[in-house]
Design a protein around this motif. Structure first.
Motif, PDB file in Angstrom:
ATOM      1  N   ILE A  95      56.249  28.871  46.633  1.00 46.21           N
ATOM      2  CA  ILE A  95      55.857  30.116  45.978  1.00 46.21           C
ATOM      3  C   ILE A  95      54.350  30.215  46.139  1.00 46.21           C
ATOM      4  CG2 ILE A  95      55.603  31.282  43.754  1.00 46.21           C
ATOM      5  CD1 ILE A  95      58.289  30.129  42.943  1.00 46.21           C
ATOM      6  N   HIS A  96      53.891  31.328  46.640  1.00 44.36           N
ATOM      7  CA  HIS A  96      52.465  31.526  46.880  1.00 44.36           C
ATOM      8  C   HIS A  96      51.905  32.490  45.838  1.00 44.36           C
ATOM      9  CE1 HIS A  96      52.437  29.354  50.712  1.00 44.36           C
ATOM     10  NE2 HIS A  96      53.668  29.829  50.851  1.00 44.36           N
ATOM     11  N   ALA A  97      51.573  31.959  44.683  1.00 41.41           N
ATOM     12  CA  ALA A  97      50.983  32.762  43.616  1.00 41.41           C
ATOM     13  C   ALA A  97      49.539  33.089  43.986  1.00 41.41           C
ATOM     14  CB  ALA A  97      51.019  32.004  42.298  1.00 41.41           C
ATOM     15  N   THR A  98      48.995  34.080  43.328  1.00 42.63           N
ATOM     16  CA  THR A  98      47.589  34.433  43.508  1.00 42.63           C
ATOM     17  C   THR A  98      46.813  33.857  42.332  1.00 42.63           C
ATOM     18  OG1 THR A  98      48.201  36.481  44.616  1.00 42.63           O
ATOM     19  CG2 THR A  98      45.966  36.363  43.712  1.00 42.63           C
ATOM     20  N   PHE A  99      45.784  33.085  42.646  1.00 38.10           N
ATOM     21  CA  PHE A  99      44.928  32.516  41.609  1.00 38.10           C
ATOM     22  C   PHE A  99      43.622  33.288  41.605  1.00 38.10           C
ATOM     23  CE2 PHE A  99      47.941  29.221  42.556  1.00 38.10           C
ATOM     24  CZ  PHE A  99      48.287  28.771  41.297  1.00 38.10           C
ATOM     25  N   LYS A 100      43.231  33.757  40.436  1.00 40.66           N
ATOM     26  CA  LYS A 100      42.036  34.585  40.322  1.00 40.66           C
ATOM     27  C   LYS A 100      40.971  33.858  39.520  1.00 40.66           C
ATOM     28  CE  LYS A 100      44.102  38.969  41.129  1.00 40.66           C
ATOM     29  NZ  LYS A 100      44.012  40.364  40.814  1.00 40.66           N
ATOM     30  N   GLN A 101      39.784  33.854  40.046  1.00 39.98           N
ATOM     31  CA  GLN A 101      38.673  33.128  39.441  1.00 39.98           C
ATOM     32  C   GLN A 101      37.866  33.989  38.474  1.00 39.98           C
ATOM     33  OE1 GLN A 101      36.310  31.309  42.485  1.00 39.98           O
ATOM     34  NE2 GLN A 101      34.728  30.629  41.079  1.00 39.98           N
ATOM     35  N   THR A 102      37.991  35.302  38.577  1.00 39.98           N
ATOM     36  CA  THR A 102      37.097  36.172  37.815  1.00 39.98           C
ATOM     37  C   THR A 102      37.810  37.132  36.856  1.00 39.98           C
ATOM     38  OG1 THR A 102      37.119  37.777  39.624  1.00 39.98           O
ATOM     39  CG2 THR A 102      35.343  36.137  39.624  1.00 39.98           C
ATOM     40  N   ASP A 103      39.111  36.987  36.652  1.00 40.73           N
ATOM     41  CA  ASP A 103      39.851  37.965  35.856  1.00 40.73           C
ATOM     42  C   ASP A 103      39.910  37.682  34.356  1.00 40.73           C
ATOM     43  OD1 ASP A 103      40.324  39.440  38.093  1.00 40.73           O
ATOM     44  OD2 ASP A 103      42.498  39.519  37.844  1.00 40.73           O
ATOM     45  N   THR A 104      39.531  36.506  33.919  1.00 41.18           N
ATOM     46  CA  THR A 104      39.633  36.196  32.493  1.00 41.18           C
ATOM     47  C   THR A 104      38.254  36.186  31.847  1.00 41.18           C
ATOM     48  OG1 THR A 104      39.450  33.807  32.792  1.00 41.18           O
ATOM     49  CG2 THR A 104      41.662  34.740  32.914  1.00 41.18           C
ATOM     50  N   THR A 105      38.224  36.525  30.587  1.00 43.35           N
ATOM     51  CA  THR A 105      36.948  36.523  29.873  1.00 43.35           C
ATOM     52  C   THR A 105      36.523  35.113  29.500  1.00 43.35           C
ATOM     53  OG1 THR A 105      38.098  36.860  27.781  1.00 43.35           O
ATOM     54  CG2 THR A 105      37.281  38.831  28.908  1.00 43.35           C
TER      55      THR A 105
END
Length: 181
Positions: free
Chosen positions: A108-118
């Motif tokens: 499963i190739h999820a997308t990991f986001k570095q800048t989306d959380t506060t």
């Protein structure tokens, strides 16, 4: 990497468990009804079985998990309802939803986001692999579907921004290194 065969077996077990729980809930109620329908559930719990509501919402007595948990000693139907919701959530959110997301490579190739959380933490989407339950036995069983390649292992961490600290080290990102220094 996902053990598709294990996940399919777990999917069948969860579906069977849901079916059995619905049967027990119907037996407690003395009638068949849509267990997922809040209005029908209210009618069964508060009118037919005469249970006292813990709290009320704009539309009527609450059937949320907190309210049901406080009513668990009142009638055996409540415990089965809570268990049904737990099993159904695992079935629908993970066991049914994950197999179509497995690629030809078995991953499963999820997308990991570095800048989306506060909070500065890394978030995961499509699917959100950070929400796979760990506190219940069923949740831990679901996590067994995720496997490592031969000679490798899986790591979970929930420490003070450990993901970002490891990411800073692995990527040698000057901005992240400066932030942690």
């Amino acid at each position: 990497k996902v053990d598709r065969q294990f996940l399919e077996g777990l999917r069948a077990e969860l579906a069977q468990s849901c079916e059995e729980l619905v049967g027990r809930i119907h037996a407690h109620a003395g009638m068949e009804f849509n267990v997922n329908s809040t209005p029908q559930l209210r009618e069964v719990l508060f009118e037919k079985l005469g249970l006292a509501p813990v709290k009320k919402t704009k539309t009527g007595p609450s059937t949320d998990a907190d309210s049901l948990q406080k009513m668990v000693e009142e009638h055996p139907i409540v415990e089965d309802l809570l268990r049904y919701r737990e099993v159904e959530k695992l079935r629908s959110t993970y066991a049914d939803a994950l197999p179509p997301l497995i690629g030809d490579d078995g991953r499963i190739h999820a997308t990991f986001k570095q800048t989306d959380t506060t909070t500065g933490r890394i978030s995961s989407e499509n699917p959100n692999l950070q929400n796979v339950p760990v506190r219940t036995a069923d949740g831990r069983e679901m996590r067994r579907a995720f496997i490592a390649d031969e000679g490798c292992g899986l790591l979970t961490a929930d420490y003070s921004q450990i993901e970002l600290r490891v990411l800073a080290h692995l990527t040698d990102d000057p901005g992240l290194i400066e932030a942690f220094s």
